[in-house]
Design an enzyme around this catalytic site. Structure first.
Site, short mmCIF file in Angstrom:
data_model
loop_
_atom_site.label_atom_id
_atom_site.label_comp_id
_atom_site.label_asym_id
_atom_site.label_seq_id
_atom_site.Cartn_x
_atom_site.Cartn_y
_atom_site.Cartn_z
N TRP A 1 0.84 -1.17 0.00
CA TRP A 1 0.00 0.00 0.00
C TRP A 1 0.88 1.23 0.00
O TRP A 1 1.91 1.19 0.67
CB TRP A 1 -0.90 -0.03 1.25
CG TRP A 1 -2.05 0.93 1.19
CD1 TRP A 1 -2.18 2.08 1.90
CD2 TRP A 1 -3.20 0.81 0.36
NE1 TRP A 1 -3.37 2.69 1.56
CE2 TRP A 1 -4.00 1.94 0.61
CE3 TRP A 1 -3.61 -0.12 -0.60
CZ2 TRP A 1 -5.22 2.14 -0.06
CZ3 TRP A 1 -4.81 0.09 -1.24
CH2 TRP A 1 -5.59 1.23 -0.97
N ALA B 1 -0.70 5.93 4.20
CA ALA B 1 -0.82 4.61 4.81
C ALA B 1 -2.27 4.24 5.10
O ALA B 1 -2.56 3.09 5.43
CB ALA B 1 -0.01 4.57 6.11
N LYS B 2 -3.16 5.19 5.03
CA LYS B 2 -4.55 4.95 5.43
C LYS B 2 -5.40 4.55 4.22
O LYS B 2 -4.91 4.48 3.11
CB LYS B 2 -5.12 6.20 6.12
CG LYS B 2 -4.20 6.79 7.20
CD LYS B 2 -4.07 5.90 8.44
CE LYS B 2 -2.87 6.24 9.31
NZ LYS B 2 -2.99 7.44 10.10
N HIS B 3 -6.70 4.35 4.44
CA HIS B 3 -7.55 3.82 3.37
C HIS B 3 -7.54 4.69 2.11
O HIS B 3 -7.61 4.17 1.01
CB HIS B 3 -9.00 3.68 3.86
CG HIS B 3 -9.17 2.63 4.92
ND1 HIS B 3 -9.01 2.90 6.25
CD2 HIS B 3 -9.46 1.31 4.83
CE1 HIS B 3 -9.21 1.79 6.95
NE2 HIS B 3 -9.49 0.82 6.12
#
Ligand SMILES: *Cc1c(COP(=O)(O)O)cnc(C)c1O
Length: 428
Positions: A40, A215-217
């Site tokens: 990601w 790093a988040k959605h």
């Protein structure tokens, strides 16, 4: 103590017998070949197209850039009716929220197991934290103990949701409502919590702080959001943030600004805009992947999930797990976890240890006033917890099976590897 002694002599006996050289950490072939797992934020060409749209717009900043306004609208709609303001980061969103409620008291009640970025804004706002232990099965602040701490000088409660978990804390929310204490939810890791998750309704909260960082959605770079029903809080974003140029584009210098300039990054906004369109599928795949992985490894002894991977409401940013060291014949403390992490990483599994200390240890302003010993649940989690990252698409069932194969390989080898744990422990 006896247990440690027998553990040590066992270990030396084993080290003479056999060393398992099939595990990658000791020279074997890793289960997962390098490059097999997509990391990601899973970069793709479509992101370049989104970035190009900013270049073509001829404007690289502005809080009211059409791309930002479109993103705010889309997120408001996705949330099911909250008002949304984009800001520079999740930390900025927490700060704006706390700054808004800071006149209600001098303290903010929050969890000792927390992200320093969530807690830092308490001091920035001139407030002091009161730390609470966590519920071991959720890693969220303990509902009952927190409810008992709402003294008259408490301005607000900062509820941090970790790893995609939802911290419902019904007693705490009811107690806060009864006492006029503000409810601030840090959902930076739990984007799904901005929607109706409590029997179809929203969390009973005053404001949600969301991060769009890489790093988040939303995996968008540097970005954050304030979500609320309070129009004055939405206005407060500009008061904290904007020094020059009003939202409507007039070239003015604000006479009242706090001047933090928490403007949203327009390039990041363009990526978030693209990703938001596919967010439901992303969440679905994360949940499916974690569920599948747990089905494959759930029977391994001494391993437990931090929260139920079959709960379809959580956002599963990562898949958090716990080691139960004693069940595996290890002494208590972080050694078992740290050793197993190294073994799994060598096999190519993206597993990581999160923080290792309670949050106050990371913050010079509050360190020293709090003692680890007062937070036994948080300490136990910090010693035994780790997480599997890279459960987002395009990683799929096949990749989850590779992770699972590596777990099984390591668990099968563990009895012969105990002698290999770091010296500090063998000597303890
Ligand atoms: C990421 C994160 C933040 C901060 O968000 P940024 O956008 O990185 O500033 C705050 N709280 C939690 C729980 C987070 O995970």
């Amino acid at each position: 103590m006896n247990k440690h002694v027998s553990f040590n002599s066992d270990a030396s006996a084993r080290s003479l017998r056999s060393i398992d050289t099939s595990v990658a950490l000791f020279g074997g072939t890793p289960v997962i070949a390098p490059g097999r797992v997509t990391l990601w934020p899973a970069a793709k060409r479509k992101h370049l197209k989104a970035l190009a749209s900013v270049v073509e717009s001829g404007k690289y900043h502005r809080v009211n850039h059409p791309l930002v306004t479109e993103l705010e609208g889309r997120l408001a709609e996705w949330s099911g009716g909250l008002s949304v303001r984009a800001v520079g980061s999740g930390t900025a969103a927490v700060h704006v929220a706390l700054d808004y409620y800071k006149d209600r008291g001098h303290h903010i009640v929050t969890s000792a197991l927390n992200w320093p970025g969530a807690v830092g804004p308490i001091s920035i706002s001139g407030l002091e934290p009161i730390f609470v232990d966590v519920e071991p099965r959720l890693a969220g602040m303990d509902d009952k103990s927190a409810s008992g701490l709402l003294e008259p000088d408490v301005a607000g409660v900062l509820i941090t949701h970790l790893f995609g978990n939802n911290i419902l804390a019904p007693n705490l929310r009811a107690a806060a409502r009864a006492k006029g204490v503000a409810l601030v939810d840090d959902v930076c890791q739990s984007i799904g919590a901005v929607r109706g998750i409590v029997g179809g309704s929203h969390l009973d909260t005053d404001v949600l702080a969301l991060s769009g960082n890489g790093a988040k959605h939303l995996g968008a770079g540097e970005l954050g959001f304030v979500l609320t029903r309070d129009p004055n809080l939405i206005d407060h974003v500009d008061e904290v943030s904007l020094t020059s140029s009003s939202r409507n584009g007039a070239r003015i210098f604000s006479p009242n600004s706090k001047g933090y300039n928490y403007r949203p990054n327009v390039f990041s906004a363009s990526i978030a805009n693209y990703r938001l369109k596919h967010l439901d599928q992303q969440l679905e795949k994360r949940r499916n992947n974690a569920f599948l992985l747990w089905r494959e490894i759930g029977q391994l002894p001494g391993l437990a999930p931090l929260f139920d991977p079959s709960d379809r409401h959580q956002s599963m940013l990562n898949f958090p797990l716990r080691i139960e060291p004693e069940q595996l014949g290890f002494p208590s403390g972080p050694v078992a976890r740290d050793f197993i992490i190294k073994l799994l990483q060598a096999e190519g599994v993206p597993v990581w240890v999160w923080l290792t200390k309670p949050v106050f240890e990371y913050l010079p302003d509050v360190r020293g006033k709090w003692s680890k010993a007062d937070f036994p649940n948080a300490m136990r989690l910090l010693d035994t917890m780790f997480y599997v990252s890279e459960i987002a698409p395009p990683n799929d069932a096949e990749i989850m099976k590779l992770y699972a194969a590596a777990f099984h390989k390591i668990w099968a080898a563990l009895p012969n590897l105990i002698s290999k744990i770091p010296d500090g422990v063998a000597a303890a």
